[in-house]
Motif scaffolding. Structure first.
Motif, mmCIF file in Angstrom:
data_model
loop_
_atom_site.group_PDB
_atom_site.id
_atom_site.type_symbol
_atom_site.label_atom_id
_atom_site.label_comp_id
_atom_site.label_asym_id
_atom_site.label_seq_id
_atom_site.Cartn_x
_atom_site.Cartn_y
_atom_site.Cartn_z
ATOM 1 N N LEU A 8 37.358 41.714 40.074
ATOM 2 C CA LEU A 8 38.102 40.494 40.396
ATOM 3 C C LEU A 8 39.600 40.775 40.370
ATOM 4 O O LEU A 8 40.112 41.378 39.424
ATOM 5 C CB LEU A 8 37.766 39.409 39.374
ATOM 6 N N GLN A 29 37.168 46.415 45.901
ATOM 7 C CA GLN A 29 36.275 47.531 45.631
ATOM 8 C C GLN A 29 36.894 48.806 46.179
ATOM 9 O O GLN A 29 36.915 49.023 47.396
ATOM 10 C CB GLN A 29 34.893 47.301 46.245
ATOM 11 N N LYS A 71 33.729 52.860 43.839
ATOM 12 C CA LYS A 71 33.845 52.135 42.572
ATOM 13 C C LYS A 71 33.137 50.771 42.636
ATOM 14 O O LYS A 71 32.621 50.371 43.673
ATOM 15 C CB LYS A 71 35.332 51.916 42.250
ATOM 16 N N ARG A 72 33.140 50.097 41.536
ATOM 17 C CA ARG A 72 32.525 48.773 41.459
ATOM 18 C C ARG A 72 33.521 47.697 41.892
ATOM 19 O O ARG A 72 34.741 47.873 41.723
ATOM 20 C CB ARG A 72 32.053 48.511 40.029
ATOM 21 N N PRO A 73 33.058 46.580 42.427
ATOM 22 C CA PRO A 73 33.974 45.474 42.738
ATOM 23 C C PRO A 73 34.593 44.925 41.452
ATOM 24 O O PRO A 73 33.934 44.839 40.413
ATOM 25 C CB PRO A 73 33.067 44.426 43.389
ATOM 26 N N TYR A 130 37.502 39.830 45.272
ATOM 27 C CA TYR A 130 37.163 41.055 44.576
ATOM 28 C C TYR A 130 37.637 42.250 45.394
ATOM 29 O O TYR A 130 37.587 42.242 46.621
ATOM 30 C CB TYR A 130 35.646 41.154 44.359
ATOM 31 N N PHE A 172 29.310 35.658 48.903
ATOM 32 C CA PHE A 172 30.369 36.593 49.290
ATOM 33 C C PHE A 172 30.538 36.667 50.799
ATOM 34 O O PHE A 172 29.574 36.493 51.554
ATOM 35 C CB PHE A 172 30.050 37.995 48.773
ATOM 36 N N PHE A 177 36.555 41.585 49.128
ATOM 37 C CA PHE A 177 35.536 40.558 49.361
ATOM 38 C C PHE A 177 36.052 39.202 48.903
ATOM 39 O O PHE A 177 36.546 39.073 47.780
ATOM 40 C CB PHE A 177 34.262 40.862 48.575
#
Lengths: 113, 116
Positions: free
Chosen positions: B46, B38, B42-44, B36, B106, B89
């Motif tokens: 894929l 990020q 912002k949001r993680p 992932y 994670f 991640f």
């Protein structure tokens, strides 16, 4: 576009206060998750739910509770907030397909003074 | 339970160079390994994933390799660009992509900085 929405986006509270973080999704997914992000610790799972009647603890559930009010809504509560719960909280969803992708909300930054 | 270690924690590369981030996992039964990205604030999201029946997967400038024997997998980014700057991640799970697993573990993240 179908999305995952978190409220509030930012919240400052005091030690001992009750706080609720809300998550709603329009993706039609059945599985919902709450993660906590801390610098240097990555994303850690707090609670997860596979449907309205299914609630499961993650690796760091102590001090937290959740409620799955509907398929589209999953709330995280801190009954008595403490400073070490200061963190960025993410709600995430995924569907039953075999892609495995987690869809995250925009995050809720919580500061406990 | 599963434990995922990720290195390095920070990585700085010049634009155009390659970047490699490595993760090791503890449970030999793990069979799904996503990455992932990020971006700041912002949001993680894929970016790529690999399953244990595949040794390598590519998608344009990014690739992931998996060594099941050594229990490690790596993210490779070639021809890095400023927009690659983000936290990455890795994660591991048993049966996650088939819906049988509850948990995606994670790594602790790698902050990649691409400098001009």
């Amino acid at each position: 576009d179908a999305d995952v929405t978190q409220t509030p986006r930012n919240r400052i509270t005091k030690t001992g206060k009750r706080i609720m973080l809300e998550c709603s999704q329009t993706k039609g997914h059945d599985r919902m998750y709450w993660y906590r992000q801390d610098p240097g610790l990555g994303l850690r799972l707090i609670y997860y739910s596979f449907d309205v009647k299914d609630i499961n603890k993650g690796e760091i559930s102590d001090g937290y509770s959740v409620s799955r009010q509907a398929q589209a809504k999953f709330s995280l509560s801190l009954e008595s907030a403490i400073p070490n719960q200061t963190a960025l909280y993410f709600c995430a969803t995924r569907g039953r397909t075999n892609t495995g992708e987690l869809f995250f909300g925009e995050g809720s930054r919580l500061t406990v003074l | 339970g599963e434990n995922v270690e990720q290195h390095p924690s920070t990585l700085s590369v010049q634009e155009g160079d390659s970047a490699v981030i490595k993760c090791t996992y503890s449970d030999s039964a793990s069979n799904y390994f996503p990455w992932y990205k990020q971006e700041l604030g912002k949001r993680p999201q894929l970016i790529i994933d690999i399953r244990s029946n595949v040794g390598e997967k590519k998608d344009q400038r990014i690739a992931v390799t998996l060594n099941k024997t050594a229990k490690h997998f790596s993210l490779h980014i070639t021809e890095t660009q400023p927009e690659d700057s983000a936290v990455y991640f890795c994660a591991a799970s048993i049966g996650w992509d088939t819906g049988t697993a509850s948990k995606l573990t994670f790594g602790t993240g790698t902050r990649l900085q691409v400098t001009l």
